[in-house]
Design a protein around this motif. Structure first.
Motif, PDB file in Angstrom:
ATOM      1  N   GLU A 249       1.505  -1.239   0.158  1.00 20.21           N
ATOM      2  CA  GLU A 249       0.077  -0.163  -0.053  1.00 20.21           C
ATOM      3  C   GLU A 249       1.040   1.553  -0.202  1.00 20.21           C
ATOM      4  OE1 GLU A 249      -3.310   0.117  -0.452  1.00 20.21           O
ATOM      5  OE2 GLU A 249      -3.256  -1.654  -0.586  1.00 20.21           O
ATOM      6  N   GLU A 250       1.860   0.835   1.113  1.00 23.84           N
ATOM      7  CA  GLU A 250       2.801   2.092   0.483  1.00 23.84           C
ATOM      8  C   GLU A 250       3.298   2.300  -0.841  1.00 23.84           C
ATOM      9  OE1 GLU A 250       3.805   2.915   4.998  1.00 23.84           O
ATOM     10  OE2 GLU A 250       4.452   0.819   4.432  1.00 23.84           O
ATOM     11  N   ILE A 251       3.812   1.870  -0.994  1.00 20.52           N
ATOM     12  CA  ILE A 251       4.636   1.805  -2.893  1.00 20.52           C
ATOM     13  C   ILE A 251       3.745   2.038  -3.368  1.00 20.52           C
ATOM     14  CG2 ILE A 251       6.224   0.453  -4.149  1.00 20.52           C
ATOM     15  CD1 ILE A 251       7.243  -1.239  -1.692  1.00 20.52           C
ATOM     16  N   ARG A 252       2.716   1.662  -3.849  1.00 19.98           N
ATOM     17  CA  ARG A 252       1.714   1.807  -4.363  1.00 19.98           C
ATOM     18  C   ARG A 252       0.931   3.078  -4.674  1.00 19.98           C
ATOM     19  NH1 ARG A 252      -4.556   0.234  -5.021  1.00 19.98           N
ATOM     20  NH2 ARG A 252      -4.852   0.785  -3.352  1.00 19.98           N
ATOM     21  N   THR A 253       1.452   4.002  -3.418  1.00 19.24           N
ATOM     22  CA  THR A 253       0.837   4.984  -2.722  1.00 19.24           C
ATOM     23  C   THR A 253       1.667   6.516  -3.566  1.00 19.24           C
ATOM     24  OG1 THR A 253      -0.009   5.464  -1.300  1.00 19.24           O
ATOM     25  CG2 THR A 253       0.621   7.208  -1.375  1.00 19.24           C
ATOM     26  N   ASP A 254       2.991   5.544  -3.717  1.00 18.41           N
ATOM     27  CA  ASP A 254       4.813   6.490  -3.829  1.00 18.41           C
ATOM     28  C   ASP A 254       4.227   6.558  -5.656  1.00 18.41           C
ATOM     29  OD1 ASP A 254       5.030   6.803  -1.310  1.00 18.41           O
ATOM     30  OD2 ASP A 254       6.774   4.958  -1.824  1.00 18.41           O
ATOM     31  N   PHE A 255       3.572   5.446  -5.907  1.00 17.20           N
ATOM     32  CA  PHE A 255       3.691   5.673  -7.558  1.00 17.20           C
ATOM     33  C   PHE A 255       2.195   7.383  -8.191  1.00 17.20           C
ATOM     34  CE2 PHE A 255       4.554   1.141  -7.665  1.00 17.20           C
ATOM     35  CZ  PHE A 255       5.920   1.529  -8.362  1.00 17.20           C
ATOM     36  N   GLY A 256       1.233   7.537  -6.869  1.00 25.62           N
ATOM     37  CA  GLY A 256       0.785   8.280  -7.669  1.00 25.62           C
ATOM     38  C   GLY A 256       1.282   9.928  -7.348  1.00 25.62           C
ATOM     39  N   ARG A 257       2.129  10.287  -5.985  1.00 24.91           N
ATOM     40  CA  ARG A 257       3.934  10.648  -6.060  1.00 24.91           C
ATOM     41  C   ARG A 257       4.310  10.736  -7.259  1.00 24.91           C
ATOM     42  NH1 ARG A 257       3.109   9.774  -0.845  1.00 24.91           N
ATOM     43  NH2 ARG A 257       4.463   8.111  -0.268  1.00 24.91           N
ATOM     44  N   LEU A 258       4.960   9.643  -7.946  1.00 20.90           N
ATOM     45  CA  LEU A 258       5.526   9.813  -9.159  1.00 20.90           C
ATOM     46  C   LEU A 258       5.003   9.806 -10.131  1.00 20.90           C
ATOM     47  CD1 LEU A 258       8.548   8.336  -9.426  1.00 20.90           C
ATOM     48  CD2 LEU A 258       7.220   6.358  -9.904  1.00 20.90           C
ATOM     49  N   TRP A 259       3.726  10.263 -10.089  1.00 20.03           N
ATOM     50  CA  TRP A 259       3.404  11.156 -11.779  1.00 20.03           C
ATOM     51  C   TRP A 259       3.474  12.261 -11.472  1.00 20.03           C
ATOM     52  CZ3 TRP A 259       1.677   8.828 -15.309  1.00 20.03           C
ATOM     53  CH2 TRP A 259       0.840   9.411 -16.295  1.00 20.03           C
ATOM     54  N   GLU A 260       2.739  12.676 -10.335  1.00 22.59           N
ATOM     55  CA  GLU A 260       2.898  14.289  -9.548  1.00 22.59           C
ATOM     56  C   GLU A 260       4.409  14.690 -10.431  1.00 22.59           C
ATOM     57  OE1 GLU A 260       1.933  14.576  -5.823  1.00 22.59           O
ATOM     58  OE2 GLU A 260      -0.251  14.961  -6.064  1.00 22.59           O
ATOM     59  N   GLN A 261       5.892  14.069 -10.122  1.00 25.64           N
ATOM     60  CA  GLN A 261       6.792  14.162 -10.314  1.00 25.64           C
ATOM     61  C   GLN A 261       7.215  14.169 -11.359  1.00 25.64           C
ATOM     62  OE1 GLN A 261       9.653  12.071  -7.869  1.00 25.64           O
ATOM     63  NE2 GLN A 261      11.536  13.599  -8.643  1.00 25.64           N
ATOM     64  N   TRP A 262       6.667  13.110 -11.880  1.00 26.73           N
ATOM     65  CA  TRP A 262       6.657  12.674 -13.729  1.00 26.73           C
ATOM     66  C   TRP A 262       6.016  14.589 -14.172  1.00 26.73           C
ATOM     67  CZ3 TRP A 262       2.459  12.593 -17.363  1.00 26.73           C
ATOM     68  CH2 TRP A 262       3.152  12.161 -18.663  1.00 26.73           C
TER      69      TRP A 262
END
Length: 186
Positions: free
Chosen positions: A153-166
């Motif tokens: 769950e924590e890693i999956r949440t990080d993908f949202g932040r990764l998208w914003e960074q992208w």
């Protein structure tokens, strides 16, 4: 005798004018040609500079397009792999797909580093660090040795932040290419 002197004076002035003209005329022609050559050189240099700018913009556009595609591919494979880890369905093919995307990302990123502007390079470096950390955390989870904050769950949440960074990285690329104006606060 007065007419003779006048005729002689006119003849001397005429001969002197002819002699002086034959000396000055080539100098004037040479000066005019030098000025024309200088103007042509400036025009040629300006044209060469324009062509260089167009070529540089094309190199950056190609590099940014390639790195954007590689980042997206790597991110997608990492997300898919995370889901396979979560389901306990990791295969050798899935692991190979992630590693291929990772190698492709490294190769394209290295090429982009050579053409990226300073602002874009900062974003590329940040994105690469985040992707590398995400990869590491997923592999630790897959090996059964997750970080304290490395659950699915924590890693999956990080993908949202990764998208914003992208999106920030993509915005910096678009500004650098002149597709979008720079933000007002920069």
């Amino acid at each position: 005798m007065g007419n003779t002197l006048i005729a002689l004076a006119v003849a001397v002035v005429g001969v002197a004018g002819t002699l002086i003209a034959s000396v000055l005329s080539p100098r004037m022609v040479a000066r005019i040609q030098a000025e024309q050559f200088t103007r042509e050189q400036r025009v040629a240099e300006a044209q060469w500079l324009r062509e260089q700018k167009v070529a540089e913009l094309a190199r950056r556009r190609e590099g940014y397009t390639n790195v954007n595609a590689a980042f997206r591919r790597y991110r997608t494979h990492l997300m898919n792999f995370l889901w396979l880890v979560h389901k306990g369905a990791v295969t050798a093919e899935a692991r190979d797909a992630v590693e291929d995307a990772r190698r492709d990302h490294h190769s394209v990123f290295a090429a982009a580093q050579m053409v990226a502007s300073g602002n874009v390079l900062v974003e590329l470096n940040d994105m690469t660090k985040t992707l590398s950390e995400t990869y590491r955390r997923i592999m630790c989870l897959e090996e059964g040795n997750p970080d304290p904050d490395g659950s699915f769950e924590e890693i999956r949440t990080d993908f949202g932040r990764l998208w914003e960074q992208w999106e920030r990285m993509l915005g910096a690329m678009r500004v650098d290419l002149g597709v979008e104006p720079a933000p007002a606060d920069s």
